[in-house]
Design a protein around this motif. Sequence first.
Motif, mmCIF file in Angstrom:
data_model
loop_
_atom_site.group_PDB
_atom_site.id
_atom_site.type_symbol
_atom_site.label_atom_id
_atom_site.label_comp_id
_atom_site.label_asym_id
_atom_site.label_seq_id
_atom_site.Cartn_x
_atom_site.Cartn_y
_atom_site.Cartn_z
ATOM 1 N N LEU A 307 11.535 -4.367 -14.524
ATOM 2 C CA LEU A 307 11.211 -3.760 -15.807
ATOM 3 C C LEU A 307 12.441 -3.889 -16.690
ATOM 4 C CD1 LEU A 307 9.311 -2.077 -17.617
ATOM 5 C CD2 LEU A 307 10.206 -0.021 -16.506
ATOM 6 N N ASN A 308 12.278 -4.582 -17.793
ATOM 7 C CA ASN A 308 13.404 -4.821 -18.714
ATOM 8 C C ASN A 308 14.588 -5.457 -17.980
ATOM 9 O OD1 ASN A 308 11.833 -3.641 -20.729
ATOM 10 N ND2 ASN A 308 12.656 -1.605 -20.317
ATOM 11 N N ASP A 309 14.272 -6.439 -17.143
ATOM 12 C CA ASP A 309 15.251 -7.252 -16.403
ATOM 13 C C ASP A 309 15.926 -6.504 -15.263
ATOM 14 O OD1 ASP A 309 14.765 -9.511 -17.922
ATOM 15 O OD2 ASP A 309 16.377 -9.113 -19.345
ATOM 16 N N ARG A 310 15.491 -5.286 -14.949
ATOM 17 C CA ARG A 310 16.113 -4.527 -13.858
ATOM 18 C C ARG A 310 15.129 -4.351 -12.711
ATOM 19 N NH1 ARG A 310 18.913 1.066 -12.696
ATOM 20 N NH2 ARG A 310 21.039 0.339 -12.410
ATOM 21 N N VAL A 311 15.588 -4.611 -11.491
ATOM 22 C CA VAL A 311 14.721 -4.462 -10.328
ATOM 23 C C VAL A 311 14.401 -2.982 -10.118
ATOM 24 C CG1 VAL A 311 14.545 -4.773 -7.827
ATOM 25 C CG2 VAL A 311 15.601 -6.554 -9.240
ATOM 26 N N MET A 312 13.129 -2.715 -9.813
ATOM 27 C CA MET A 312 12.671 -1.345 -9.590
ATOM 28 C C MET A 312 11.850 -1.317 -8.310
ATOM 29 S SD MET A 312 10.485 1.107 -12.195
ATOM 30 C CE MET A 312 9.017 0.096 -12.207
ATOM 31 N N GLN A 313 12.353 -0.651 -7.289
ATOM 32 C CA GLN A 313 11.516 -0.376 -6.125
ATOM 33 C C GLN A 313 10.651 0.819 -6.480
ATOM 34 O OE1 GLN A 313 13.232 1.112 -2.410
ATOM 35 N NE2 GLN A 313 11.770 -0.100 -1.222
ATOM 36 N N VAL A 314 9.333 0.630 -6.451
ATOM 37 C CA VAL A 314 8.473 1.703 -6.930
ATOM 38 C C VAL A 314 8.420 2.835 -5.919
ATOM 39 C CG1 VAL A 314 7.116 0.187 -8.411
ATOM 40 C CG2 VAL A 314 6.338 0.629 -6.080
ATOM 41 N N HIS A 315 8.456 4.050 -6.443
ATOM 42 C CA HIS A 315 8.296 5.248 -5.636
ATOM 43 C C HIS A 315 7.607 6.282 -6.504
ATOM 44 C CE1 HIS A 315 12.044 6.083 -7.843
ATOM 45 N NE2 HIS A 315 12.660 5.161 -7.128
ATOM 46 N N GLY A 316 6.507 6.779 -6.004
ATOM 47 C CA GLY A 316 5.726 7.723 -6.810
ATOM 48 C C GLY A 316 4.538 8.217 -6.028
ATOM 49 N N ASN A 341 1.950 15.144 -15.791
ATOM 50 C CA ASN A 341 2.490 13.803 -15.577
ATOM 51 C C ASN A 341 4.005 13.784 -15.745
ATOM 52 O OD1 ASN A 341 -0.134 12.860 -15.166
ATOM 53 N ND2 ASN A 341 -0.433 12.464 -17.338
ATOM 54 N N GLY A 342 4.523 14.639 -16.629
ATOM 55 C CA GLY A 342 5.969 14.746 -16.783
ATOM 56 C C GLY A 342 6.648 15.293 -15.546
ATOM 57 N N LEU A 343 5.938 16.142 -14.798
ATOM 58 C CA LEU A 343 6.500 16.637 -13.537
ATOM 59 C C LEU A 343 6.672 15.510 -12.525
ATOM 60 C CD1 LEU A 343 4.690 20.063 -13.029
ATOM 61 C CD2 LEU A 343 7.139 19.693 -13.315
ATOM 62 N N MET A 344 5.774 14.537 -12.546
ATOM 63 C CA MET A 344 5.967 13.388 -11.654
ATOM 64 C C MET A 344 7.288 12.694 -11.982
ATOM 65 S SD MET A 344 2.303 11.550 -11.044
ATOM 66 C CE MET A 344 0.847 12.255 -11.807
ATOM 67 N N VAL A 345 7.546 12.491 -13.266
ATOM 68 C CA VAL A 345 8.807 11.872 -13.664
ATOM 69 C C VAL A 345 9.976 12.764 -13.260
ATOM 70 C CG1 VAL A 345 10.152 10.945 -15.591
ATOM 71 C CG2 VAL A 345 7.674 10.660 -15.558
ATOM 72 N N SER A 346 9.812 14.081 -13.405
ATOM 73 C CA SER A 346 10.883 15.009 -13.008
ATOM 74 C C SER A 346 11.191 14.925 -11.523
ATOM 75 C CB SER A 346 10.498 16.447 -13.373
ATOM 76 O OG SER A 346 10.434 16.609 -14.763
ATOM 77 N N SER A 347 10.187 14.594 -10.729
ATOM 78 C CA SER A 347 10.430 14.410 -9.294
ATOM 79 C C SER A 347 11.000 13.029 -9.007
ATOM 80 C CB SER A 347 9.143 14.609 -8.495
ATOM 81 O OG SER A 347 8.293 13.487 -8.597
ATOM 82 N N ASN A 348 11.256 12.280 -10.072
ATOM 83 C CA ASN A 348 11.822 10.924 -10.030
ATOM 84 C C ASN A 348 10.835 9.874 -9.544
ATOM 85 O OD1 ASN A 348 14.363 11.394 -11.218
ATOM 86 N ND2 ASN A 348 15.061 12.354 -9.326
ATOM 87 N N ALA A 349 9.534 10.149 -9.733
ATOM 88 C CA ALA A 349 8.530 9.109 -9.526
ATOM 89 C C ALA A 349 8.628 8.084 -10.643
ATOM 90 C CB ALA A 349 7.134 9.721 -9.512
ATOM 91 N N ASN A 350 8.538 6.813 -10.283
ATOM 92 C CA ASN A 350 8.508 5.762 -11.296
ATOM 93 C C ASN A 350 7.204 4.971 -11.276
ATOM 94 O OD1 ASN A 350 8.769 3.979 -9.121
ATOM 95 N ND2 ASN A 350 10.926 3.541 -9.507
ATOM 96 N N LEU A 351 6.180 5.511 -10.598
ATOM 97 C CA LEU A 351 4.854 4.904 -10.635
ATOM 98 C C LEU A 351 3.817 5.934 -10.216
ATOM 99 C CD1 LEU A 351 3.278 2.159 -11.012
ATOM 100 C CD2 LEU A 351 3.276 2.005 -8.525
ATOM 101 N N VAL A 352 2.716 5.979 -10.950
ATOM 102 C CA VAL A 352 1.535 6.695 -10.479
ATOM 103 C C VAL A 352 0.430 5.667 -10.323
ATOM 104 C CG1 VAL A 352 0.832 7.351 -12.841
ATOM 105 C CG2 VAL A 352 -0.121 8.555 -10.856
#
Length: 975
Positions: A307-316, A341-352
């Motif tokens: 994403l935007n040239d940065r590798v992202m291992q998905v966790h969510g 949905n913001g709480l998912m981001v707060s838990s540091n999820a980067n994918l739902v």
Amino acid sequence: MAASPAPPRMKYNFNPGWEVLVGDAPGAEAIGFDDAKWKTVTLPYAWNEDEAFQKDIKDLSTGIAWYRKRFRLPAASQGQKVFLEFEGIRQAGDFYVNGQLIGKHENGVMAFGFDITQHLRPAPAENVLAVRIDNDWDYKEAASGQGYQWSNRNFNANYGGIPKNVYLHVTSPLHQTLPLFAGLGTTGVYVYAQDFDVAAGEATITAESQVRNDGSAAQTFAYEATVADKNGKIIGTMRGLETTLAPGETKTVQARARLTGLNFWSWGYGYLYTVRTRLLIDNKVTDEVQIRTGFRKTEFANGHIKLNDRVMQVHGYAQRTSNEWPAVGLGVPAWLSDFSNGLMVSSNANLVRWMHVTPWKQDIESCDRVGLPQAMPAGDAEKDVTGPRWDQRLALMRDAIIYNRNNPSILFYEGGNESISAAHMQELKDIRNQYDPHGGRAIGSREMLDIAQAEYGGEMLYINKSAGKPLWAMEYSRDEGLRKYWDELSPPFHKDGAGPRYKNAPAAEYNRNQDTHARENVVRWYEYWRERPGTGTRSSAGGVNIVFSDTNTHYRGEENYRRSGEVDALRIAKDGFYAHQVMWDGWVDPERARTHVIGHWNYQPGVAKDVTVVSNGERVELFLNGKSLGLGQQSHRFMFTFKNVAWQPGTLRAVSYNATGQPASEAEHQTTGPPVALRLTPITSPTGLRADGTDLALVQVEAVDAQGRRCPTALNMVNFSLSGPAEWRGGLAQGPNNYILAKSLPVEGGVNRVLIRTTTKAGKITLKATAAGLKTATVSLRSQPVAVQHGLAAQLPGTDLPVSLGRGPTPAGPAFRVSRVAVPIKSVTANSNPAAAALSFDDNELTSWVSARQPAGPWIEYALARPASIGEVAMKLTGWRNSTYPIRILVDGQEVFRGTTERSLGYYTATFAPRTGQTLRIELVGATQAKDAFNITELDAAKPGAPVTDQAGLPGTLGLVEVEVYEKPAASKAN
């Protein structure tokens, strides 16, 4: 006096002022039908909402319900086109305007629309819209006689009626179409970015609009689009060519420009732009569409997601699409979608990953705002289908892509919750290529490990690795734990695993307490993180935990809802939430120091327990009232255990240290006093509480001690009284009917939450909470009036909500450090089945080499492309979750490893002192053992014809699915 010119386009909130009757009412489509005794509601409104979390979803009420609405067109609508947009209904509906049937919609998932221009009475006459909706689980499509695969009692909660938003559009005869293929056959506006220079903040932005001329004469028009930043400043204008349309003609027009200074949408950085596309005749705007979108660059290759040239291992999270709440269902106000949905981001999820069916537009737009990447399915159940049911899936994917292709948070289109054929995958890919060729979204399906047409894949529970398309786990960590249960040492003293068996499986999988559920989350994620990018040529692209919030779907325990969530149904965090927050605070490797102490510190004298700390530090030290208890025993990278800690009242504090020994982060629990009072804390929209008949206030109630600290073991019964213009919706707790709609319910772990809904009357709302022996709490709210004229409101749901930019733009630095380097394998030989030996390193986890039984023991030997200092070998062995193999490994004939492999959800890594060589041999040196270590079968028995790779190894044989050989990197490397 001349009439005022009509505005170029009007979009109205069509949610206010509906009448609802549960049951059939012959003749209810007629204009003069008497609905005076029907219930008045504001949409979204599921007529069986009272049953959400009160019943198992298979027992939700179904049948016929009628919805009716009276409205008048605005005065400026004369000579204009008028369209209805429904975000979705459940399941199927017949639609009438002024007594005339205008159409039918049946799939129960997606948005659709109608052109109602010819059926309307002009202003100021009144119009009547009537809808007859049938939410029968077994509803059959009228044309084919087939049911819908996704109308499934296991996972798709049946909140019937109109549980999503409705809009009315008034446009000029020359207009840009709506993105509503169902009902209208139109595709709307498409905005996309290409040719990115992420570092410079540049991209080429294109706007395309499908334009139709429904007038009686040819029209020549110009096309332009403007892009405005989040503050409303126009940063770019694109102009297209002049176009002429004959009456009844439709064309797609386009404009593009290179823009600079862009802020790219990212994880936790919901930066959105407003794109306005206009049709101009003689330099006057005759039609304008407003799109809120974002721009981001994606790449899906080399086993990585970028994403935007940065590798992202998905966790969510794999979250149920209903995303439901007690006694409300899915139809919540937009701000509450952002809250959840913001709480998912707060838990540091980067994918739902929404499950089985397309989420409603409100959740998709919410993910845009909060910066939560998402995987969007169309509709399915658990298998591939053919004939009319496959045609239904194709149509749903088409409609969903057209409707949602401007939403930047969608990174993946999902074609199925189970593998589909290569031909079917290609059909779905063709739809993506036709309607969203430039959106930067991969299309794939669950599994699809060896299907070339799929652009991503991954199994439901296992760890997959790839050097090609990214593979990530679609669901993992299915265990459940009720928030009420801390551990077996805290009230109500729930022993882990207690409870009835489910399908003959031990209760430990579904009836954990918070301690063990959180630890299980750490153990399960570790297997994915261990195979992360930077650990070899082949890597895991991550995985998503099922589920985020406790859900009213497919339960296994004593409650009639599933408790796998990291938050409960009212979105109160469990310890698993904080465990994920620690482990996931980075794109691949942890980037921000975090520590969390699992549990609480309110016990009785004489209690001693193991204390678990979750930390991304290198070492963790525990202090009790300032005295060090030493360093914790580290396991699964993130878990630190302190054995048999004797309880003393006071402060339990954990301090983590980085690699240089410096303190990095800390966390603590304090012993609280007994509860003496209640505390109420309202949670409402950032734009205020609205008296629109559908807005909700979420109110938290806590039992607190004399210092105002929440008492973590309090279980007090709380009695609520509500006054003012509001409706009680209540909360949830363990007990009769789960306390749904009850005015008395307990705190659990010292806290609970309740929902109250506004009416259409503005005013002061007061909530009072009492409990025996505790000081009473009272909170007052004031709902603000909402302007509604003739059934139409100008304020559109969610459009005034702020975006979340908390994580900041995509970091420019590397996401991971290379920890090991794969040494290429040049050739292979084996003492049996040598023709298949190359399948053990072909980057395909559906092929394998399996030896024959050999009296001297089977072996396989790899010739490496060059001499290397080998220190690790990763192996996926056949039957990896139930088989163990006693093996030895030799490098250039010298034994470097002897041991027994461990059962896993994917890979076992043998680690040994590095030895330089160019050949590596793996030998079986004893008897294999097979026993399922995970008990993970849930819905269905094992599928017939399951690949040999997932079957227990036969005694005396060695089976290898994939092998990769590693050396340490020559120098510090990053990506």
